[in-house]
Design a protein around this motif. Structure first.
Motif, PDB file in Angstrom:
ATOM      1  N   PHE A   1       0.854  -1.014   0.002  1.00 50.05           N
ATOM      2  CA  PHE A   1       0.010   0.039  -0.034  1.00 50.05           C
ATOM      3  C   PHE A   1       0.761   1.249   0.071  1.00 50.05           C
ATOM      4  O   PHE A   1       0.737   2.035  -0.859  1.00 50.05           O
ATOM      5  CB  PHE A   1      -0.704  -0.064   1.290  1.00 50.05           C
ATOM      6  N   ALA A   2       1.927   1.249   0.744  1.00 49.97           N
ATOM      7  CA  ALA A   2       2.696   2.579   1.119  1.00 49.97           C
ATOM      8  C   ALA A   2       3.584   2.563  -0.364  1.00 49.97           C
ATOM      9  O   ALA A   2       3.493   3.722  -0.707  1.00 49.97           O
ATOM     10  CB  ALA A   2       3.808   2.220   2.300  1.00 49.97           C
ATOM     11  N   PHE A   3       4.227   1.581  -0.809  1.00 49.48           N
ATOM     12  CA  PHE A   3       4.815   1.667  -2.190  1.00 49.48           C
ATOM     13  C   PHE A   3       3.871   2.335  -3.389  1.00 49.48           C
ATOM     14  O   PHE A   3       4.344   3.285  -3.948  1.00 49.48           O
ATOM     15  CB  PHE A   3       5.676   0.462  -2.486  1.00 49.48           C
ATOM     16  N   ALA A   4       2.717   1.775  -3.286  1.00 52.01           N
ATOM     17  CA  ALA A   4       1.774   2.232  -4.441  1.00 52.01           C
ATOM     18  C   ALA A   4       1.547   3.661  -4.176  1.00 52.01           C
ATOM     19  O   ALA A   4       1.459   4.516  -5.132  1.00 52.01           O
ATOM     20  CB  ALA A   4       0.573   1.412  -4.528  1.00 52.01           C
ATOM     21  N   CYS A   5       1.212   3.905  -3.167  1.00 56.31           N
ATOM     22  CA  CYS A   5       0.443   5.356  -2.632  1.00 56.31           C
ATOM     23  C   CYS A   5       1.903   6.401  -2.884  1.00 56.31           C
ATOM     24  O   CYS A   5       1.529   7.673  -3.075  1.00 56.31           O
ATOM     25  CB  CYS A   5       0.007   5.495  -1.254  1.00 56.31           C
TER      26      CYS A   5
ATOM     27  N   THR B   1       5.037  12.401   0.280  1.00 56.25           N
ATOM     28  CA  THR B   1       4.978  11.493   1.431  1.00 56.25           C
ATOM     29  C   THR B   1       3.511  11.314   1.730  1.00 56.25           C
ATOM     30  O   THR B   1       2.757  12.208   1.975  1.00 56.25           O
ATOM     31  CB  THR B   1       5.688  12.173   2.589  1.00 56.25           C
ATOM     32  N   THR B   2       3.113  10.118   1.677  1.00 57.48           N
ATOM     33  CA  THR B   2       1.804   9.468   1.810  1.00 57.48           C
ATOM     34  C   THR B   2       1.807   8.612   2.937  1.00 57.48           C
ATOM     35  O   THR B   2       2.427   7.658   2.896  1.00 57.48           O
ATOM     36  CB  THR B   2       1.143   8.991   0.497  1.00 57.48           C
ATOM     37  N   VAL B   3       0.820   8.604   4.056  1.00 51.15           N
ATOM     38  CA  VAL B   3       0.817   7.677   4.956  1.00 51.15           C
ATOM     39  C   VAL B   3      -0.493   6.840   5.086  1.00 51.15           C
ATOM     40  O   VAL B   3      -1.531   7.650   4.484  1.00 51.15           O
ATOM     41  CB  VAL B   3       1.007   8.452   6.293  1.00 51.15           C
ATOM     42  N   THR B   4      -0.863   6.067   5.748  1.00 54.22           N
ATOM     43  CA  THR B   4      -1.991   5.279   5.993  1.00 54.22           C
ATOM     44  C   THR B   4      -3.119   6.011   7.026  1.00 54.22           C
ATOM     45  O   THR B   4      -2.410   6.410   8.149  1.00 54.22           O
ATOM     46  CB  THR B   4      -1.958   3.965   6.642  1.00 54.22           C
ATOM     47  N   LEU B   5      -4.308   6.391   6.335  1.00 51.26           N
ATOM     48  CA  LEU B   5      -5.090   6.741   7.286  1.00 51.26           C
ATOM     49  C   LEU B   5      -6.030   5.860   7.868  1.00 51.26           C
ATOM     50  O   LEU B   5      -6.328   6.019   9.057  1.00 51.26           O
ATOM     51  CB  LEU B   5      -5.986   7.855   6.609  1.00 51.26           C
ATOM     52  N   ALA B   6      -6.402   4.994   7.185  1.00 51.92           N
ATOM     53  CA  ALA B   6      -7.200   3.833   7.692  1.00 51.92           C
ATOM     54  C   ALA B   6      -6.833   2.661   6.736  1.00 51.92           C
ATOM     55  O   ALA B   6      -6.868   2.936   5.524  1.00 51.92           O
ATOM     56  CB  ALA B   6      -8.622   4.082   7.692  1.00 51.92           C
ATOM     57  N   ASN B   7      -6.910   1.405   7.348  1.00 49.35           N
ATOM     58  CA  ASN B   7      -7.080   0.248   6.362  1.00 49.35           C
ATOM     59  C   ASN B   7      -7.836  -0.841   7.190  1.00 49.35           C
ATOM     60  O   ASN B   7      -8.294  -1.013   8.163  1.00 49.35           O
ATOM     61  CB  ASN B   7      -5.780  -0.564   6.257  1.00 49.35           C
TER      62      ASN B   7
ATOM     63  N   ALA C   1      -7.844  12.181  -4.478  1.00 46.86           N
ATOM     64  CA  ALA C   1      -8.410  13.382  -4.774  1.00 46.86           C
ATOM     65  C   ALA C   1      -7.812  14.284  -3.451  1.00 46.86           C
ATOM     66  O   ALA C   1      -8.156  14.095  -2.580  1.00 46.86           O
ATOM     67  CB  ALA C   1      -9.965  13.187  -4.552  1.00 46.86           C
ATOM     68  N   GLY C   2      -7.256  15.281  -3.798  1.00 46.16           N
ATOM     69  CA  GLY C   2      -6.618  16.083  -3.071  1.00 46.16           C
ATOM     70  C   GLY C   2      -5.480  15.488  -2.146  1.00 46.16           C
ATOM     71  O   GLY C   2      -4.607  14.825  -2.636  1.00 46.16           O
ATOM     72  N   ARG C   3      -5.705  15.369  -0.854  1.00 44.57           N
ATOM     73  CA  ARG C   3      -4.884  14.968  -0.071  1.00 44.57           C
ATOM     74  C   ARG C   3      -5.211  13.390   0.357  1.00 44.57           C
ATOM     75  O   ARG C   3      -4.399  12.736   1.185  1.00 44.57           O
ATOM     76  CB  ARG C   3      -4.725  15.693   1.207  1.00 44.57           C
ATOM     77  N   THR C   4      -6.355  13.156  -0.110  1.00 45.06           N
ATOM     78  CA  THR C   4      -6.834  11.651   0.207  1.00 45.06           C
ATOM     79  C   THR C   4      -6.997  10.682  -0.872  1.00 45.06           C
ATOM     80  O   THR C   4      -7.222  11.291  -1.899  1.00 45.06           O
ATOM     81  CB  THR C   4      -8.181  11.676   1.143  1.00 45.06           C
ATOM     82  N   GLY C   5      -6.745   9.488  -0.533  1.00 43.94           N
ATOM     83  CA  GLY C   5      -6.712   8.529  -1.663  1.00 43.94           C
ATOM     84  C   GLY C   5      -7.430   7.287  -1.150  1.00 43.94           C
ATOM     85  O   GLY C   5      -7.485   6.977  -0.028  1.00 43.94           O
ATOM     86  N   LEU C   6      -7.633   6.355  -2.240  1.00 45.71           N
ATOM     87  CA  LEU C   6      -8.049   5.026  -1.937  1.00 45.71           C
ATOM     88  C   LEU C   6      -7.376   3.978  -2.567  1.00 45.71           C
ATOM     89  O   LEU C   6      -7.055   4.174  -3.754  1.00 45.71           O
ATOM     90  CB  LEU C   6      -9.538   4.885  -2.244  1.00 45.71           C
ATOM     91  N   CYS C   7      -6.665   3.060  -1.833  1.00 45.48           N
ATOM     92  CA  CYS C   7      -5.863   1.884  -2.502  1.00 45.48           C
ATOM     93  C   CYS C   7      -6.494   0.419  -2.075  1.00 45.48           C
ATOM     94  O   CYS C   7      -6.765   0.174  -0.928  1.00 45.48           O
ATOM     95  CB  CYS C   7      -4.487   2.280  -1.906  1.00 45.48           C
TER      96      CYS C   7
ATOM     97  N   VAL D   1      -7.295  -6.040   1.183  1.00 45.73           N
ATOM     98  CA  VAL D   1      -7.222  -4.833   1.956  1.00 45.73           C
ATOM     99  C   VAL D   1      -7.901  -3.570   1.226  1.00 45.73           C
ATOM    100  O   VAL D   1      -7.444  -3.705   0.227  1.00 45.73           O
ATOM    101  CB  VAL D   1      -6.007  -4.424   2.484  1.00 45.73           C
ATOM    102  N   ARG D   2      -8.499  -2.887   1.889  1.00 47.23           N
ATOM    103  CA  ARG D   2      -8.903  -1.562   1.219  1.00 47.23           C
ATOM    104  C   ARG D   2      -8.615  -0.526   2.172  1.00 47.23           C
ATOM    105  O   ARG D   2      -8.592  -0.683   3.381  1.00 47.23           O
ATOM    106  CB  ARG D   2     -10.497  -1.389   0.982  1.00 47.23           C
ATOM    107  N   GLY D   3      -7.778   0.576   1.756  1.00 48.36           N
ATOM    108  CA  GLY D   3      -7.223   1.379   2.583  1.00 48.36           C
ATOM    109  C   GLY D   3      -7.343   3.076   2.131  1.00 48.36           C
ATOM    110  O   GLY D   3      -7.420   2.947   0.940  1.00 48.36           O
ATOM    111  N   ASN D   4      -7.365   3.715   2.957  1.00 52.37           N
ATOM    112  CA  ASN D   4      -7.461   5.254   2.859  1.00 52.37           C
ATOM    113  C   ASN D   4      -5.929   6.017   3.116  1.00 52.37           C
ATOM    114  O   ASN D   4      -5.504   5.478   3.988  1.00 52.37           O
ATOM    115  CB  ASN D   4      -8.514   5.993   3.772  1.00 52.37           C
ATOM    116  N   SER D   5      -5.400   6.828   2.252  1.00 47.77           N
ATOM    117  CA  SER D   5      -4.448   7.425   2.330  1.00 47.77           C
ATOM    118  C   SER D   5      -4.517   8.957   2.637  1.00 47.77           C
ATOM    119  O   SER D   5      -5.301   9.301   2.094  1.00 47.77           O
ATOM    120  CB  SER D   5      -3.408   7.252   1.213  1.00 47.77           C
ATOM    121  N   TYR D   6      -3.197   9.387   3.157  1.00 46.35           N
ATOM    122  CA  TYR D   6      -3.260  10.808   3.339  1.00 46.35           C
ATOM    123  C   TYR D   6      -1.926  11.337   2.947  1.00 46.35           C
ATOM    124  O   TYR D   6      -0.922  10.967   3.516  1.00 46.35           O
ATOM    125  CB  TYR D   6      -3.707  11.069   4.978  1.00 46.35           C
ATOM    126  N   ARG D   7      -2.121  12.476   2.209  1.00 50.51           N
ATOM    127  CA  ARG D   7      -0.717  13.106   1.775  1.00 50.51           C
ATOM    128  C   ARG D   7      -0.255  14.287   2.602  1.00 50.51           C
ATOM    129  O   ARG D   7      -1.093  14.965   3.078  1.00 50.51           O
ATOM    130  CB  ARG D   7      -0.756  13.445   0.143  1.00 50.51           C
TER     131      ARG D   7
END
Length: 160
Positions: free
Chosen positions: A79-83, A89-95, A119-125, A140-146
């Motif tokens: 997840f981290a490498f894809a995001c 710098t993008t971190v996990t918001l929730a998984n 979309a903006g600072r948040t993403g879905l992976c 796994v479905r996760g939300n990311s935050y930039r």
């Protein structure tokens, strides 16, 4: 996007694939946790990563199957490498992980992570973890935050 889709420039004449590889190499060099668990990067492209991990006897729980924490760590790493392929710098918001089948000692697990939306600072992976036989072990479905920083200073950031 998969490797084959990466054909446009990413800044300074680089291909998106080359750009993503540079960011991933910089991340992996600092990822002591992934290295210690034997997690390896096998493919990278913008918004996409494939990582592998061999289940060792030290990863087994009391049921003699791979502890879910190791499976989650593999998924979270992919997840981290894809995001982070955009060099932001993008971190996990929730998984959220769903375990589908047990992984056993000697299984080679493969995690395929693909950014579905940014979309903006948040993403879905989404991440799918399978064994060497193609059996799905977990999803796994996760939300990311930039954040407002880069993985590699001196390199531009790009949109996924």
């Amino acid at each position: 996007m998969t490797e084959q889709d990466a054909s446009d420039g990413a800044g300074d004449g680089e291909s998106p694939l080359s750009f993503a590889r540079q960011v991933a190499d910089a991340m992996y060099a600092k990822d002591v946790a992934a290295q210690n668990m034997g997690i390896k990067l096998s493919k990278i492209s913008p918004g996409y990563a494939v990582m592998t991990m061999l289940v060792s006897d030290k990863m087994l729980n009391g049921h003699a199957i791979c502890h879910g924490g190791y499976i989650f760590a593999l998924a979270d790493t992919a997840f981290a490498f894809a995001c982070n392929t955009a060099n932001i710098t993008t971190v996990t918001l929730a998984n959220n992980i769903t375990f589908l089948a047990p992984a056993k000692e000697g299984d080679m697990l493969t995690a395929v992570a693909e950014v579905q939306n940014q979309a903006g600072r948040t993403g879905l992976c989404d991440v799918i973890i399978s064994n060497q036989e193609g059996t799905k072990i977990a999803m796994v479905r996760g939300n990311s935050y930039r954040l407002k920083s880069k993985i590699v200073e001196g390199m531009p950031s790009v949109d996924l």
